[in-house]
Design an enzyme around this catalytic site. Structure first.
Site, PDB file in Angstrom:
ATOM      1  N   HIS A 162       0.835  -1.202   0.000  1.00  0.00           N
ATOM      2  CA  HIS A 162       0.000   0.000   0.000  1.00  0.00           C
ATOM      3  C   HIS A 162       0.865   1.244   0.000  1.00  0.00           C
ATOM      4  CE1 HIS A 162      -3.526  -2.493   1.741  1.00  0.00           C
ATOM      5  NE2 HIS A 162      -3.648  -2.349   0.426  1.00  0.00           N
ATOM      6  N   GLU A 365       0.737  -5.911  10.977  1.00  0.00           N
ATOM      7  CA  GLU A 365       0.255  -4.526  10.991  1.00  0.00           C
ATOM      8  C   GLU A 365       1.092  -3.708  11.983  1.00  0.00           C
ATOM      9  OE1 GLU A 365      -1.926  -3.335   8.980  1.00  0.00           O
ATOM     10  OE2 GLU A 365      -3.118  -5.032   8.254  1.00  0.00           O
TER      11      GLU A 365
END
Length: 395
Positions: A162, A365
């Site tokens: 991303h 994450e």
């Protein structure tokens, strides 16, 4: 650092002289036969640089060696000296200096161009690594892979799927640099002897899956596509929240693991700054490159670095093997991150890998807050994720 072979030299002697593991010297000079070193052959010593020193009046090699904690013979090899007593005032002597500090920047965000420069620097300093192009982006930027180690176990890691999660590239490059320093200095990481990891494991790293997207977030759109990209961004020239590739496709919604479910339920039905899964699975060159890399190498486990939540996901539709839970519990222990087995999401890189290969896959994450995460979190992230990086190699 480059030296030239003298009569009677050997790799084993270089390893003792420079205190570098023998296998790293051998792997740094793959085109040279270690059993037949010819005088004058150029040899690379990993983890060292040569530093110029201007000879002063009354200097001797012994005096310089004592002051700099250097071996006399190391200086003689580097400078191709025959007579240790022959120094000329004002001339330049090169001193071997061991690398003990990071050569990867963590002070400013960097895009694909700076990443390429840093990869080139690491390859020069640590020639036992391999750096190759495994694909190209929409705009033709190379997608680079680093390989470290020669073991049978194969571990893959990647970052910046991303665009606005570019800090993951910086984190992964920092961890790689720590690993390389540890290897050449024979210094453990969290009590682990890393040369054993090198011999047991082949580590593959793709530090920037989405170079076009990262460059867009950091530098704005290329002139040739400016109007198209601003239209995708709903007329805004602010790209801080852009996650997709340059064509507005979310690369982590591109993989054939129930892709149709994501296509149906994701709000964007056309290119968008985030969440649009494309018109078909594996429609984007970046996703294709990653899928091809996995198919070609059949890794034993994969870790994909993303941001938000200080947690990680390790299951998919029951396809994950028992080993996944063992690894998840260790990752949780060494990092403090929360292990989450199942999450209502499909078509991700980790999802596809687990579904296809029934092997451990993880989406890590990093950090907590609003993307892009601020660099003020960088040190804290490194401290927490370093344990995951090491555990993924030794377990």
């Amino acid at each position: 650092m480059e030296v030239r072979v003298r009569e009677g030299d050997s790799y084993a002697y270089y390893g003792r002289l420079f205190m570098v593991p023998l296998e790293l010297i051998i792997d740094s000079n793959e085109n040279v036969n270690p059993s037949n070193l010819k005088t004058g052959t150029k040899i690379m010593i990993p983890g060292y640089v040569s530093i110029p020193y201007t000879i002063k009046e009354e200097d001797t090699l012994w005096k310089i060696g004592n002051a700099k904690n250097l071996s006399i013979d190391a200086m003689m090899i580097l400078n191709q000296m025959q007579n240790p007593n022959k120094l000329t005032t004002g001339e330049t002597l090169y001193l071997p200096e061991r690398i003990t500090q990071q050569h990867v920047s963590s002070k400013l965000p960097y895009g694909s161009e700076i990443l390429m420069k840093q990869l080139k620097t690491l390859k020069k300093l640590y020639p036992f690594i391999n750096v190759d192009t495994v694909g190209t982006s929409v705009l033709g930027n190379p997608i680079q892979e680093i390989r470290i180690g020669k073991g049978l176990k194969k571990v893959h890691m990647n970052a910046s799927f991303h665009a606005n999660e570019w800090i993951t590239t910086m984190v992964l490059m920092n961890l790689v640099n720590q690993y390389l320093i540890s290897l050449t200095n024979r210094s453990p990481l969290r009590g682990i002897n890393t040369i054993n990891l090198y011999n047991d494991t082949e580590l593959s790293i793709v530090p920037m899956v989405n170079p076009d997207g990262v460059d867009l977030v950091l530098n704005g759109p290329p002139t040739s596509r400016r109007e198209e990209i601003i239209n995708i961004n709903e007329g805004s020239d602010e790209f801080v929240h852009w996650k997709a590739n340059i064509r507005g496709v979310d690369l982590n919604n591109q993989f054939p693991a129930n892709w149709e479910i994501e296509q149906e339920r994701k709000a964007p039905k056309s290119p968008a700054p985030r969440d649009f899964p494309g018109k078909s699975s594996l429609s984007e060159p970046e996703a294709i490159a990653m899928a091809d890399l996995i198919k070609k190498n059949q890794y034993d486990r994969i870790l994909a670095y993303h941001t938000q939540g200080e947690e990680f996901y390790w299951g998919y539709e029951g396809f994950e093997p028992p080993d996944s839970e063992v690894l998840a519990r260790e990752f949780e222990r060494v990092s403090g991150y929360k292990a989450i087995r199942n999450f209502d999401s499909h078509a991700g890189f980790k999802d596809w890998y687990i579904q296809e290969y029934k092997r451990p896959g993880f989406t890590i994450e990093l950090g907590r807050g609003i993307n892009p995460l601020p660099l003020s979190q960088f040190k804290d992230i490194i401290q927490k994720v370093e344990g995951i990086f090491i555990a993924s190699l030794y377990l």
